[in-house]
Motif scaffolding. Structure first.
Motif, PDB file in Angstrom:
ATOM      1  N   THR A  56     -20.522 -80.731  42.585  1.00  0.00           N
ATOM      2  CA  THR A  56     -20.823 -81.746  43.390  1.00  0.00           C
ATOM      3  C   THR A  56     -20.304 -82.804  43.501  1.00  0.00           C
ATOM      4  O   THR A  56     -20.123 -83.720  41.557  1.00  0.00           O
ATOM      5  CB  THR A  56     -22.019 -81.410  43.605  1.00  0.00           C
ATOM      6  N   GLU A  57     -19.373 -83.833  44.503  1.00  0.00           N
ATOM      7  CA  GLU A  57     -19.447 -85.122  43.861  1.00  0.00           C
ATOM      8  C   GLU A  57     -20.092 -85.987  43.619  1.00  0.00           C
ATOM      9  O   GLU A  57     -21.373 -86.015  44.165  1.00  0.00           O
ATOM     10  CB  GLU A  57     -18.914 -85.843  45.478  1.00  0.00           C
ATOM     11  N   ILE A  58     -19.985 -87.126  42.641  1.00  0.00           N
ATOM     12  CA  ILE A  58     -21.241 -87.944  42.572  1.00  0.00           C
ATOM     13  C   ILE A  58     -20.636 -89.497  42.259  1.00  0.00           C
ATOM     14  O   ILE A  58     -21.768 -90.284  42.287  1.00  0.00           O
ATOM     15  CB  ILE A  58     -21.292 -88.155  40.446  1.00  0.00           C
ATOM     16  N   SER A  59     -19.974 -89.392  43.287  1.00  0.00           N
ATOM     17  CA  SER A  59     -19.864 -91.501  43.998  1.00  0.00           C
ATOM     18  C   SER A  59     -20.745 -91.700  44.144  1.00  0.00           C
ATOM     19  O   SER A  59     -21.016 -92.650  44.518  1.00  0.00           O
ATOM     20  CB  SER A  59     -18.130 -91.251  44.290  1.00  0.00           C
ATOM     21  N   PRO A  60     -21.040 -90.963  45.327  1.00  0.00           N
ATOM     22  CA  PRO A  60     -22.748 -91.884  46.027  1.00  0.00           C
ATOM     23  C   PRO A  60     -24.015 -91.663  44.867  1.00  0.00           C
ATOM     24  O   PRO A  60     -24.462 -92.550  45.566  1.00  0.00           O
ATOM     25  CB  PRO A  60     -23.411 -90.835  47.241  1.00  0.00           C
ATOM     26  N   TYR A  61     -24.389 -91.365  44.184  1.00  0.00           N
ATOM     27  CA  TYR A  61     -25.260 -90.990  42.619  1.00  0.00           C
ATOM     28  C   TYR A  61     -24.384 -92.352  42.034  1.00  0.00           C
ATOM     29  O   TYR A  61     -25.596 -93.616  42.064  1.00  0.00           O
ATOM     30  CB  TYR A  61     -24.977 -90.337  41.590  1.00  0.00           C
ATOM     31  N   MET A  62     -23.300 -92.724  41.764  1.00  0.00           N
ATOM     32  CA  MET A  62     -22.933 -94.066  40.881  1.00  0.00           C
ATOM     33  C   MET A  62     -23.086 -95.217  42.032  1.00  0.00           C
ATOM     34  O   MET A  62     -22.929 -96.785  41.206  1.00  0.00           O
ATOM     35  CB  MET A  62     -21.675 -94.042  40.279  1.00  0.00           C
ATOM     36  N   LYS A  63     -22.928 -95.439  42.815  1.00  0.00           N
ATOM     37  CA  LYS A  63     -23.485 -96.274  44.163  1.00  0.00           C
ATOM     38  C   LYS A  63     -24.644 -97.016  43.426  1.00  0.00           C
ATOM     39  O   LYS A  63     -24.891 -98.862  43.523  1.00  0.00           O
ATOM     40  CB  LYS A  63     -22.814 -96.279  44.993  1.00  0.00           C
TER      41      LYS A  63
END
Length: 788
Positions: A69-76
């Motif tokens: 799953t894409e993790i970029s929202p968590y990194m934000k």
């Protein structure tokens, strides 16, 4: 690349099929953004990347990439101080960390393959390994997002206390399910209300039972009561559960802070794994549609060999050779409708777009594409007569846009050029448009049904006629592309075949001018000649394939013969020299004895020069041995002069068998008892037929004892397919050698190899029994096999 051509040529359908092979969200983002490139170096890089993926798929199946799953929202969110991620979010990051470790191990092992990865290895080298963080996350977060007991010693202690308390409560409440108290229950079960253990009590026995009521059924007949003797235990359980949740929140915060400094590394890893997922997808898609890597021409010379439209089923599509950009830069395809002209245009355009996107194309090996700065297409379905004006206007709008946007490095595809208006004006307009495009230097493929364009193409340098073949006997198109032959009008021939009166046909021919009849006659003759040429070329291709295969087989056999001959000659020389050396030693001894005797007796009957000459003759035997008469060499050659039916000794097995036939690879099929095996010729030695069963039995026993074959097979470190092949060969050898039992070492590892060995032994009828070794002898890391 203009967006309209992508829609016209159904480029997005290719992307949709490609997306079916992805496992990551980032890979889908890459495909969504995929567009053909107009830069030579980038196209070359993309195709080499796909080539790497194809080699990996061919040798290892694919790169092991799980669903991510894409993790970029968590990194934000990690940018916010004190913000904590949930267990589910941390599990997605843990999957990424685990995937990076798995991919790195995969490519470390892939280095053993004899393949040089030019692009993918660069991607892998950019992955950031975080072993300590990976280890901490893996031991803390489960794949479903739950927190593991191993996350902290405190959490493990709390959960053990909770389990112990729950068991005590169940044990105490369970006493009510039996005996005299069971009559108060509506059901003999223990259930939960508000996280507390309760019993379903009949409402009319509330006063007799006692305890705390937490709930009742909809009918009011059942009360859910917590017995008084477990109230304090439930209270303690509640306190422990609150402590568990507090510890879980602390762990989530701790893990969030652990990965917070590595946001950029994690995002970069996500990008790289997504790129590898995209490489996987391109390679698997190419394998599925049997696509090949095209060569790239800097001069935009397109040479498609047996090109197929990738969106048409392989068993239905007709493959064609199409060339443009070398001797001619414009192709005019004429002829009737429904013959495949439009599909030919779409095939060329779509394969070109695929190639410039880094995808393999559906054509034969050695096909070539160009790198165009843009591809333009005006392709539309036929409209009704009432819509002719709008159709013509729509075509003109598209063509005007193409003329304004094209350059000398463009590819233009025009379908039914000049259609939708008066035939004379339409043909004239079509010729003027073709002239303008041709003079610009770009490449053009246009279809039309106007006969005037046939003569036009004949009289222009760099322009060639083409058509789609039509079988006049079956009245059906064959969809074969004919370069250099204009399409002919088949209306009169078809009408005649369908039974129209001969008089009407002749009258119709009289109405046509002689020039058109001459052109049609010329086309008939060219078509027949081309068909004969195609048929002869197909026959020659088959003959060439058979001849090449025969040549390769003969070359392999000749090479084996030469290698064997050189080996035998060298062996014979060594043996001959050994014989000569022994003869020299004997001769020197004799001469020394003669000298000694001569000195003792004092006679001169034996002259010194005679002794020297004799010794020189013996020395010359070593330098120029007579190999043709050498018995050792002849005997060695006789041992390897094999024919079907010969009795031979299989040296590696120490077993005698009978030759059946020689295979094309040079090996021999040998009958060994009830088994037939393929044995390399170097492993065979001619043997005399055994005459008596008793002698045969004794020989087999002797060879078994001296074969030197190990009673243990070690499969550790082997790939699965290789291990199964080695196991099958070893079991056959062990049976032939007469072993009562053997040991197979497969290790523990992931258990895949152990499972494969078990399934093979279970399916082998010659196995009496098998089981794991004793604990002090390897345990379940090895299996002891007993034969029937």
């Amino acid at each position: 690349m203009n967006e309209k051509v992508l829609e016209t040529l159904e480029y997005n359908k290719i992307k949709d099929q490609l997306a079916n092979y992805l496992t990551t969200d980032r890979g889908r983002e890459i495909i969504d953004q995929l567009r053909p490139s107009s830069k030579f170096e980038e196209v070359d890089h993309r195709l080499k990347e796909t080539e790497d993926g194809a080699n990996i798929v061919r040798l290892q199946g694919e790169i092991p990439i799980p669903k991510l799953t894409e993790i970029s929202p968590y990194m934000k969110r990690l940018r916010i101080e004190n913000a904590s991620l949930s267990g589910t979010e941390l599990s997605h990051i843990t999957k990424l960390l685990r995937a990076v470790r798995t991919i790195n191990d995969f490519f470390d092992n892939f280095q053993d393959e004899d393949v040089n990865l030019t692009v993918v290895s660069q991607i892998v080298s950019q992955l950031t390994l975080m072993p300590e963080i990976t280890k901490r996350m893996v031991q803390s977060i489960n794949e479903d997002g739950s927190i593991l007991d191993t996350a902290s010693s405190e959490l493990r202690t709390i959960r053990r206390t909770i389990n112990r308390t729950q068991n005590d409560i169940r044990s105490r409440i369970g006493k009510y399910l039996k005996g005299s108290d069971s009559k108060y229950l509506t059901e003999s079960i223990i259930t939960m209300r508000e996280d507390r253990f309760v019993l379903p009590i009949r409402a009319d026995y509330k006063q007799h039972f006692g305890g705390i009521v937490h709930d009742q059924s909809a009918s009011g007949q059942t009360l859910y009561v917590e017995p008084s003797n477990v109230v304090e235990m439930n209270n303690q359980l509640r306190r422990d559960q609150l402590a568990e949740r507090a510890e879980e929140r602390r762990i989530l915060a701790e893990l969030t802070d652990l990965i917070r400094p590595y946001r950029s590394e994690l995002l970069n890893n996500m990008n790289l794994v997504g790129q590898l997922d995209f490489v996987n997808a391109k390679a698997k898609f190419a394998h599925q549609i049997r696509a090949v890597q095209p060569e790239i021409s800097r001069d935009n010379v397109v040479n498609l060999r047996q090109a197929r439209h990738p969106l048409i089923a392989r068993d239905k599509v007709v493959a064609n050779d199409i060339q443009i950009g070398d001797e001619y830069r414009t192709i005019i395809i004429t002829g009737p409708n429904t013959g495949g002209k439009t599909i030919t245009l779409k095939t060329v355009g779509l394969l070109q777009l695929m190639g410039q996107s880094g995808l393999f194309i559906t054509a034969n090996e050695e096909s070539q594409i160009g790198v165009f700065d843009d591809v333009f297409a005006d392709i539309g379905d036929d409209q009704s007569i009432e819509a002719n004006l709008s159709t013509f206007s729509s075509h003109m709008d598209n063509i005007i846009s193409i003329l304004n946007g094209m350059s000398s490095q463009s590819l233009i595809l025009l379908d039914e050029l000049g259609a939708g208006t008066d035939p004379k004006e339409g043909a004239a307009l079509a010729m003027a448009i073709i002239d303008a495009i041709h003079q610009s230097g770009c490449e053009l493929i246009a279809t039309t049904h106007y006969p005037e364009l046939k003569a036009y193409a004949y009289n222009r340098s760099g322009i060639i006629n083409a058509s789609m073949e039509f079988d006049i006997e079956t009245l059906r198109p064959t969809y074969r592309f004919l370069m250099g032959i204009p399409g002919q009008s088949n209306a009169l021939n078809i009408a005649s075949k369908l039974g129209l009166s001969k008089g009407i046909i002749e009258k119709a021919r009289a109405f046509t001018d002689s020039e058109n009849q001459d052109i049609n006659n010329m086309i008939d003759e060219l078509t027949a000649q081309t068909k004969r040429a195609h048929d002869e070329a197909d026959q020659l291709d088959e003959q060439l394939t058979d001849s090449t295969k025969l040549h390769d087989d003969l070359q392999n056999q000749f090479t084996q013969y030469q290698n064997q001959k050189d080996h035998l000659l060298e062996q014979a020389r060594e043996q001959a020299n050994q014989v000569v050396e022994k003869a020299k030693i004997s001769a020197d001894k004799i001469i020394a004895d003669l000298h000694k005797k001569q000195q003792q007796v004092g006679q001169s009957a034996i002259k010194e020069n005679e002794l020297i000459d004799a010794k020189g003759a013996l020395n010359r035997l070593e330098v120029t041995p007579n190999l043709k008469k050498n018995k050792v060499l002849r005997k060695e050659k006789a041992k390897h002069d094999f024919h079907p039916g010969d009795e031979v000794l299989v040296k590696s097995y120490g077993q005698q068998g009978t030759l059946i036939r020689q295979e094309k690879n040079g090996a021999w099929e040998v009958q060994l008892g009830i088994l037939k095996m393929q044995i390399d010729e170097n492993d065979l030695e001619k043997a005399a037929p055994e005459k008596k069963a008793k002698q045969k039995y004794q020989t087999q026993v002797s060879r078994t004892r001296s074969s030197g074959m190990s009673p243990t097979l070690d499969l550790r470190g082997h790939r699965y397919e290789e291990a199964m092949y080695e196991l099958d060969r070893y079991i056959d050898s062990a049976l032939l050698a007469g072993y009562p039992s053997v040991t197979i070492i497969h290790g523990k590892g992931t258990g895949a190899l152990r499972k494969g060995v078990t399934e093979y032994l279970r399916s082998n009828a010659r196995i009496k029994s098998f089981g794991y070794s004793a604990p002090n002898a390897g345990g379940d890391g090895s299996t002891v096999v007993k034969f029937k």
